[in-house]
Design an enzyme around this catalytic site. Structure first.
Site, PDB file in Angstrom:
ATOM      1  N   GLY A  46       0.824  -1.182  -0.077  1.00 39.13           N
ATOM      2  CA  GLY A  46      -0.129  -0.036  -0.026  1.00 39.13           C
ATOM      3  C   GLY A  46       0.744   1.236   0.020  1.00 39.13           C
ATOM      4  O   GLY A  46       2.118   1.152   0.383  1.00 39.13           O
ATOM      5  N   GLN A  51       3.197   9.951   1.871  1.00 43.06           N
ATOM      6  CA  GLN A  51       4.403   9.236   1.698  1.00 43.06           C
ATOM      7  C   GLN A  51       5.405   9.731   0.671  1.00 43.06           C
ATOM      8  O   GLN A  51       6.544   9.733   0.810  1.00 43.06           O
ATOM      9  CB  GLN A  51       4.366   7.568   1.718  1.00 43.06           C
ATOM     10  CG  GLN A  51       3.517   7.249   2.846  1.00 43.06           C
ATOM     11  CD  GLN A  51       3.659   5.592   2.938  1.00 43.06           C
ATOM     12  OE1 GLN A  51       2.832   4.993   2.346  1.00 43.06           O
ATOM     13  NE2 GLN A  51       4.520   5.057   3.496  1.00 43.06           N
ATOM     14  N   CYS A  92       6.137  -0.317   7.297  1.00 44.84           N
ATOM     15  CA  CYS A  92       5.863   0.933   6.797  1.00 44.84           C
ATOM     16  C   CYS A  92       6.832   1.202   5.868  1.00 44.84           C
ATOM     17  O   CYS A  92       8.191   1.357   6.317  1.00 44.84           O
ATOM     18  CB  CYS A  92       5.514   2.014   7.676  1.00 44.84           C
ATOM     19  SG  CYS A  92       4.901   3.266   6.656  1.00 44.84           S
ATOM     20  N   LEU A  93       6.873   1.633   4.575  1.00 40.99           N
ATOM     21  CA  LEU A  93       7.684   1.870   3.602  1.00 40.99           C
ATOM     22  C   LEU A  93       8.495   3.167   4.244  1.00 40.99           C
ATOM     23  O   LEU A  93       9.468   3.517   3.896  1.00 40.99           O
ATOM     24  CB  LEU A  93       7.162   2.364   2.278  1.00 40.99           C
ATOM     25  CG  LEU A  93       6.642   0.866   1.608  1.00 40.99           C
ATOM     26  CD1 LEU A  93       5.905   1.216   0.193  1.00 40.99           C
ATOM     27  CD2 LEU A  93       7.928  -0.118   1.242  1.00 40.99           C
ATOM     28  N   HIS A 134      -4.095   1.526   7.975  1.00 37.67           N
ATOM     29  CA  HIS A 134      -2.685   2.366   8.161  1.00 37.67           C
ATOM     30  C   HIS A 134      -2.555   3.291   7.169  1.00 37.67           C
ATOM     31  O   HIS A 134      -1.860   4.187   7.320  1.00 37.67           O
ATOM     32  CB  HIS A 134      -1.924   1.045   7.855  1.00 37.67           C
ATOM     33  CG  HIS A 134      -0.438   1.238   7.387  1.00 37.67           C
ATOM     34  ND1 HIS A 134       0.473   0.877   8.351  1.00 37.67           N
ATOM     35  CD2 HIS A 134       0.255   2.113   6.575  1.00 37.67           C
ATOM     36  CE1 HIS A 134       1.789   1.331   7.994  1.00 37.67           C
ATOM     37  NE2 HIS A 134       1.452   1.792   7.054  1.00 37.67           N
ATOM     38  N   GLU A 135      -3.323   2.987   5.931  1.00 34.78           N
ATOM     39  CA  GLU A 135      -3.083   4.219   4.994  1.00 34.78           C
ATOM     40  C   GLU A 135      -4.034   5.352   5.345  1.00 34.78           C
ATOM     41  O   GLU A 135      -3.551   6.500   4.624  1.00 34.78           O
ATOM     42  CB  GLU A 135      -3.475   3.764   3.623  1.00 34.78           C
ATOM     43  CG  GLU A 135      -2.845   2.479   2.932  1.00 34.78           C
ATOM     44  CD  GLU A 135      -1.315   2.410   3.102  1.00 34.78           C
ATOM     45  OE1 GLU A 135      -0.605   3.478   3.141  1.00 34.78           O
ATOM     46  OE2 GLU A 135      -0.537   1.391   2.987  1.00 34.78           O
ATOM     47  N   HIS A 138      -1.937   7.607   7.484  1.00 26.80           N
ATOM     48  CA  HIS A 138      -0.995   8.393   6.540  1.00 26.80           C
ATOM     49  C   HIS A 138      -1.676   9.632   6.478  1.00 26.80           C
ATOM     50  O   HIS A 138      -1.278  10.898   6.510  1.00 26.80           O
ATOM     51  CB  HIS A 138      -0.333   7.654   5.515  1.00 26.80           C
ATOM     52  CG  HIS A 138       0.727   6.993   6.092  1.00 26.80           C
ATOM     53  ND1 HIS A 138       1.853   7.288   6.480  1.00 26.80           N
ATOM     54  CD2 HIS A 138       0.787   5.400   5.470  1.00 26.80           C
ATOM     55  CE1 HIS A 138       2.634   6.230   6.832  1.00 26.80           C
ATOM     56  NE2 HIS A 138       2.286   5.328   6.017  1.00 26.80           N
TER      57      HIS A 138
HETATM   58  O1  GNR Z   1       4.051  -2.579   2.500  1.00 28.38           O
HETATM   59  C1  GNR Z   1       3.475  -2.542   3.610  1.00 28.38           C
HETATM   60  N1  GNR Z   1       3.104  -3.704   4.274  1.00 28.38           N
HETATM   61  C2  GNR Z   1       2.381  -3.601   5.635  1.00 28.38           C
HETATM   62  C3  GNR Z   1       2.131  -4.601   6.233  1.00 28.38           C
HETATM   63  C4  GNR Z   1       1.453  -4.648   7.522  1.00 28.38           C
HETATM   64  C5  GNR Z   1       0.505  -3.615   7.669  1.00 28.38           C
HETATM   65  C6  GNR Z   1       0.485  -2.397   6.859  1.00 28.38           C
HETATM   66  C7  GNR Z   1       1.451  -2.419   5.766  1.00 28.38           C
HETATM   67  S1  GNR Z   1       1.431  -1.033   4.526  1.00 28.38           S
HETATM   68  C8  GNR Z   1       2.953  -1.129   3.949  1.00 28.38           C
HETATM   69  C9  GNR Z   1       3.075  -0.045   3.004  1.00 28.38           C
HETATM   70  C10 GNR Z   1       3.059   1.272   3.635  1.00 28.38           C
HETATM   71  O2  GNR Z   1       4.078   1.776   4.327  1.00 28.38           O
HETATM   72  N2  GNR Z   1       1.936   1.895   3.473  1.00 28.38           N
HETATM   73  O3  GNR Z   1       1.742   2.967   4.027  1.00 28.38           O
HETATM   74 NI    NI Z   2       2.797   3.262   5.827  1.00 29.30          NI
END
Ligand code: GNR
Ligand code: NI
Length: 168
Positions: A46, A51, A92-93, A134-135, A138
């Site tokens: 995601g 980001q 998270c990236l 999670h997104e 952000h």
């Molecule tokens: O790649 C991603 N893996 C992930 C694994 C568990 C819960 C959420 C994520 S999202 C993350 C990519 C990212 O940072 N999205 O904002």
């Molecule tokens: Ni993230």
């Protein structure tokens, strides 16, 4: 399409609250394409526009094995959250190399616009529910580490600062 640079925690730009997209036009579709390419290249499941330092309410997600099932959410809104609280290990990236358990509602209903500007509603559970929350965090200036204790947050900041030093 272009790969964009991903902003890293604790960069204050990750705390900006994203603005709604007013019109889903070609500039938005170009941005969605760049976000998808950046997510696939990273690789991640995601990505929120925040980001890549674009403060608009746009998310891309692809949970498929073959990386051929892109889901686009523009102006996503959580209409309801329920189910059992569920713990999932998140990464998270923007916080590379850090994986921690986060507790969230297990099921959510989300309304959003697609790339054509059409409204749709989905009920999500499992990994999609985790990823959407999670997104959307952000877009609201929150990173998953904000769900952890202050002690864990400061350890994570120290770990990332060391990574940056060692990379320099
Ligand atoms: O790649 C991603 N893996 C992930 C694994 C568990 C819960 C959420 C994520 S999202 C993350 C990519 C990212 O940072 N999205 O904002
Ligand atoms: Ni993230």
């Amino acid at each position: 399409m272009a790969i964009r640079t991903i902003v890293r925690y604790p960069d204050p730009r990750l705390q900006q609250v994203a603005a709604p997209v007013e019109r889903v036009d070609d500039s938005v579709r170009v941005l969605v394409g760049d976000m998808a390419q950046t997510m696939y290249e990273a690789p991640g499941i995601g990505l929120a526009a925040t980001q890549i330092d674009v403060h608009l309410r746009i998310i891309v997600i692809d949970l498929s094995e073959k990386r051929d099932a892109l889901q686009v959410f523009i102006n996503p809104e959580i209409l309801s959250a329920g189910g059992d609280l569920t713990v999932h290990e998140e990464g998270c990236l923007s916080v590379p190399g850090v994986f921690e358990n986060v507790e969230r509602p297990g099921a959510i209903t989300v309304r959003a616009l697609n790339e054509r500007g059409e409204a749709f509603t989905i009920e999500a559970e499992g990994l999609l529910a985790v990823c959407l929350q999670h997104e959307i965090d952000h877009l609201n200036g929150r990173v998953f580490v904000h769900h952890l204790s202050r002690l864990k947050q400061s350890r994570i900041r120290a770990k990332l600062a060391k990574q940056e030093r060692d990379a320099a």
